[in-house]
Design an enzyme around this catalytic site. Structure first.
Site, mmCIF file in Angstrom:
data_model
loop_
_atom_site.group_PDB
_atom_site.id
_atom_site.type_symbol
_atom_site.label_atom_id
_atom_site.label_comp_id
_atom_site.label_asym_id
_atom_site.label_seq_id
_atom_site.Cartn_x
_atom_site.Cartn_y
_atom_site.Cartn_z
ATOM 1 N N ASP A 107 0.848 -1.202 0.000
ATOM 2 C CA ASP A 107 0.000 0.000 0.000
ATOM 3 C C ASP A 107 0.883 1.251 0.000
ATOM 4 O O ASP A 107 2.115 1.161 0.091
ATOM 5 C CB ASP A 107 -0.964 -0.016 1.215
ATOM 6 C CG ASP A 107 -0.224 0.029 2.554
ATOM 7 O OD1 ASP A 107 0.660 0.885 2.726
ATOM 8 O OD2 ASP A 107 -0.537 -0.796 3.442
ATOM 9 N N HIS A 122 8.364 -5.303 -1.556
ATOM 10 C CA HIS A 122 7.465 -6.275 -2.199
ATOM 11 C C HIS A 122 6.602 -5.644 -3.287
ATOM 12 O O HIS A 122 5.554 -6.181 -3.634
ATOM 13 C CB HIS A 122 6.595 -6.969 -1.135
ATOM 14 C CG HIS A 122 7.383 -7.849 -0.222
ATOM 15 N ND1 HIS A 122 6.902 -8.340 0.978
ATOM 16 C CD2 HIS A 122 8.638 -8.348 -0.331
ATOM 17 C CE1 HIS A 122 7.831 -9.081 1.562
ATOM 18 N NE2 HIS A 122 8.892 -9.096 0.789
ATOM 19 N N CYS A 155 2.876 -7.082 -26.101
ATOM 20 C CA CYS A 155 3.128 -8.498 -26.440
ATOM 21 C C CYS A 155 1.896 -9.387 -26.303
ATOM 22 O O CYS A 155 1.963 -10.576 -26.607
ATOM 23 C CB CYS A 155 4.272 -9.039 -25.585
ATOM 24 S SG CYS A 155 3.772 -9.438 -23.896
ATOM 25 N N THR A 193 5.787 -6.610 11.876
ATOM 26 C CA THR A 193 6.062 -7.728 10.962
ATOM 27 C C THR A 193 6.251 -9.010 11.759
ATOM 28 O O THR A 193 6.816 -8.990 12.856
ATOM 29 C CB THR A 193 7.291 -7.470 10.057
ATOM 30 O OG1 THR A 193 7.477 -8.609 9.213
ATOM 31 C CG2 THR A 193 8.559 -7.197 10.832
ATOM 32 N N ASN A 218 5.302 -4.466 18.332
ATOM 33 C CA ASN A 218 4.368 -5.507 17.875
ATOM 34 C C ASN A 218 3.499 -5.928 19.064
ATOM 35 O O ASN A 218 4.026 -6.091 20.161
ATOM 36 C CB ASN A 218 5.176 -6.717 17.355
ATOM 37 C CG ASN A 218 4.363 -7.631 16.457
ATOM 38 O OD1 ASN A 218 3.219 -7.944 16.771
ATOM 39 N ND2 ASN A 218 4.944 -8.046 15.359
ATOM 40 N N PRO A 219 2.203 -6.096 18.872
ATOM 41 C CA PRO A 219 1.381 -6.552 20.003
ATOM 42 C C PRO A 219 1.686 -7.993 20.405
ATOM 43 O O PRO A 219 1.443 -8.387 21.553
ATOM 44 C CB PRO A 219 -0.066 -6.428 19.500
ATOM 45 C CG PRO A 219 0.016 -6.195 18.033
ATOM 46 C CD PRO A 219 1.406 -5.768 17.685
HETATM 47 P P1 OAD Z 1 2.202 -10.735 8.792
HETATM 48 O O1 OAD Z 1 0.740 -10.830 8.600
HETATM 49 O O2 OAD Z 1 2.996 -11.977 8.620
HETATM 50 O O3 OAD Z 1 2.517 -10.174 10.252
HETATM 51 C C1 OAD Z 1 1.851 -9.037 10.743
HETATM 52 C C2 OAD Z 1 2.438 -8.701 12.086
HETATM 53 O O4 OAD Z 1 1.830 -7.496 12.520
HETATM 54 C C3 OAD Z 1 2.204 -9.743 13.175
HETATM 55 O O5 OAD Z 1 3.431 -10.012 13.849
HETATM 56 C C4 OAD Z 1 1.190 -9.072 14.107
HETATM 57 O O6 OAD Z 1 1.376 -9.446 15.466
HETATM 58 C C5 OAD Z 1 1.538 -7.622 13.888
HETATM 59 N N1 OAD Z 1 0.430 -6.687 14.176
HETATM 60 C C6 OAD Z 1 -0.910 -6.881 14.106
HETATM 61 N N2 OAD Z 1 -1.576 -5.755 14.416
HETATM 62 C C7 OAD Z 1 -0.633 -4.812 14.679
HETATM 63 C C8 OAD Z 1 -0.688 -3.433 15.068
HETATM 64 N N3 OAD Z 1 -1.841 -2.792 15.231
HETATM 65 N N4 OAD Z 1 0.489 -2.787 15.265
HETATM 66 C C9 OAD Z 1 1.669 -3.419 15.089
HETATM 67 N N5 OAD Z 1 1.782 -4.713 14.730
HETATM 68 C C10 OAD Z 1 0.640 -5.400 14.531
HETATM 69 O O7 OAD Z 1 2.728 -9.556 7.852
HETATM 70 P P2 OAD Z 1 4.200 -9.285 7.303
HETATM 71 O O8 OAD Z 1 5.217 -9.604 8.345
HETATM 72 O O9 OAD Z 1 4.191 -7.932 6.724
HETATM 73 O O10 OAD Z 1 4.423 -10.793 1.158
HETATM 74 O O11 OAD Z 1 4.287 -10.341 6.153
HETATM 75 C C11 OAD Z 1 5.395 -10.364 5.304
HETATM 76 C C12 OAD Z 1 4.976 -10.701 3.898
HETATM 77 O O12 OAD Z 1 4.176 -11.890 3.892
HETATM 78 C C13 OAD Z 1 4.057 -9.685 3.231
HETATM 79 O O13 OAD Z 1 4.752 -8.581 2.686
HETATM 80 C C14 OAD Z 1 3.431 -10.500 2.147
HETATM 81 C C15 OAD Z 1 3.091 -11.741 2.933
HETATM 82 O O14 OAD Z 1 2.968 -12.902 2.187
HETATM 83 C C16 OAD Z 1 4.205 -10.496 -0.126
HETATM 84 O O15 OAD Z 1 3.177 -9.974 -0.519
HETATM 85 C C17 OAD Z 1 5.361 -10.830 -1.018
#
Ligand code: OAD
Length: 254
Positions: A107, A122, A155, A193, A218-219
Site C-alpha cells: 500500500d 514487495h 506483447c 512484521t 508488535n502486540p
Molecule cells: P504478517 O501478517 O505476517 O505479520 C503481521 C504482524 O503485525 C504480526 O506479527 C502481528 O502481530 C503484527 N500486528 C498486528 N496488528 C498490529 C498493530 N496494530 N500494530 C503493530 N503490529 C501489529 O505480515 P508481514 O510480516 O508484513 O508478502 O508479512 C510479510 C509478507 O508476507 C508480506 O509482505 C506478504 C506476505 O505474504 C508479499 O506480498 C510478497
C-alpha cells in the site's frame, strides 16, 4: 522495565542515532483497516490460499480470480487512510539525520502519512506490468472493474499488479537499498512484521550483526522481538506516537 521507561529508552536510542533504518510489515497498516497476512483470525492467509492468489501458478490457472482479488484489495487500500503509526514514523523521520523506511507493504499509506523516501521491498499494488514482457502498463479505469486482467499492448501477455509473488525475486534496486540501509544503521526500528518472510526478515539480524540496536513494536512477540534490544509490546498506532512525542522531549532537552 515499565512501559513508559521502554518508550523513553526507545526515544533515547533514536535521538542518539546518526542513521536510522525502519522495517515495517502489514501490522503498521492494520489500524487503517488493511488486513495482515498471518494473524490467526483476521490474517488474509488464514482463510485464503497464497499459492492461488500470490504465485505464478495461481495466476496461470485462474488469471481472472487473481486480478479481481487484487483489484478489490486496491480499492480497499485506496479508501483507507494512514493511521497515527504512519504519521508518527514520518515525524521520527523528520527529526533524524538519515532515515530509511523499508516496507514490505504494497500500500501507499507511508507516503500518504508523510514519509519521504519509502523503499517498497514487495512492490506496489497501484502499479502494473506485463507478466510476460515486464513492460509497465497504465491502467484504464474500466480495466479496474474487468473480470479478467488487461492484455499487454506490446506483447499480448496478461497484465498483473507490480507486487512480488511467492517464489519471485524482489526488485533488485529496492533490495540493494534496503540492504545498504540495514548494514549502515545505528538503530533499526521494526514495526508490525511477523519476521518470517525472507529476505526481509534477515534485515534486522544483519543490522544487529553490524552493531545496530534493534527496537521492535508488535502486540505479539515475533522472532525479532526475541533478540531485539527493546521490545515495545502494543499496536503501532498507539506505541509510535508515544515514541515520537518522547523523542521530541529528548531532542528539545539536549
Ligand atoms: P504478517 O501478517 O505476517 O505479520 C503481521 C504482524 O503485525 C504480526 O506479527 C502481528 O502481530 C503484527 N500486528 C498486528 N496488528 C498490529 C498493530 N496494530 N500494530 C503493530 N503490529 C501489529 O505480515 P508481514 O510480516 O508484513 O508478502 O508479512 C510479510 C509478507 O508476507 C508480506 O509482505 C506478504 C506476505 O505474504 C508479499 O506480498 C510478497
Amino acid at each position: 522495565m515499565a512501559d513508559t521507561d521502554r518508550i523513553a529508552a526507545a526515544a533515547e536510542l533514536l535521538a542518539s542515532a546518526e542513521r536510522i533504518a525502519c522495517l515495517t510489515g502489514a501490522g503498521v497498516s492494520a489500524e487503517s483497516g488493511v488486513a495482515t497476512f498471518r494473524d490467526a483470525q483476521t490474517g488474509l492467509w488464514s482463510r485464503l490460499d497464497p499459492r492461488q492468489l500470490a504465485s505464478q501458478e495461481g495466476f496461470a490457472a485462474e488469471p481472472g480470480l487473481v486480478w479481481r482479488w487484487y483489484m478489490a484489495r486496491l480499492e480497499q487500500v485506496t479508501e483507507t487512510a494512514p493511521n497515527p503509526g504512519h504519521v508518527a514514523l514520518a515525524e521520527i523521520e523528520k527529526r533524524a539525520d538519515v532515515f530509511s523506511l523499508i516496507t514490505q507493504n504494497v500500500d501507499d499509506l507511508h507516503e500518504r502519512g508523510g514519509s519521504r523516501a519509502v523503499i517498497h521491498l514487495h512492490g506496489t499494488i497501484a502499479r502494473f506490468r506485463c507478466n510476460v514482457c515486464l513492460r509497465p502498463h497504465q491502467l484504464e479505469p474500466d480495466e479496474r472493474t474487468a473480470d479478467e486482467p488487461p492484455i499487454c499492448r506490446h506483447c499480448g501477455g496478461n497484465v498483473r499488479p507490480a507486487v512480488v509473488w511467492f517464489g519471485e525475486m524482489l526488485p533488485e534496486d529496492a533490495l540493494r537499498r534496503a540492504w545498504d540501509a540495514a548494514a549502515a544503521c545505528d538503530v533499526m526500528l521494526v514495526v508490525g512484521t511477523s519476521g518470517v518472510v525472507y529476505p526481509a526478515a534477515r534485515l534486522p539480524d544483519m543490522a544487529r550483526q553490524n552493531g545496530a540496536r534493534i527496537i521492535d513494536v508488535n502486540p505479539d512477540p515475533s522472532p525479532i522481538s526475541r533478540y531485539a534490544d527493546l521490545y515495545l509490546r502494543g499496536a503501532s498506532g498507539e506505541v509510535l506516537p508515544q515514541v515520537a512525542a518522547a523523542l521530541n522531549t529528548t531532542r528539545s532537552e539536549s
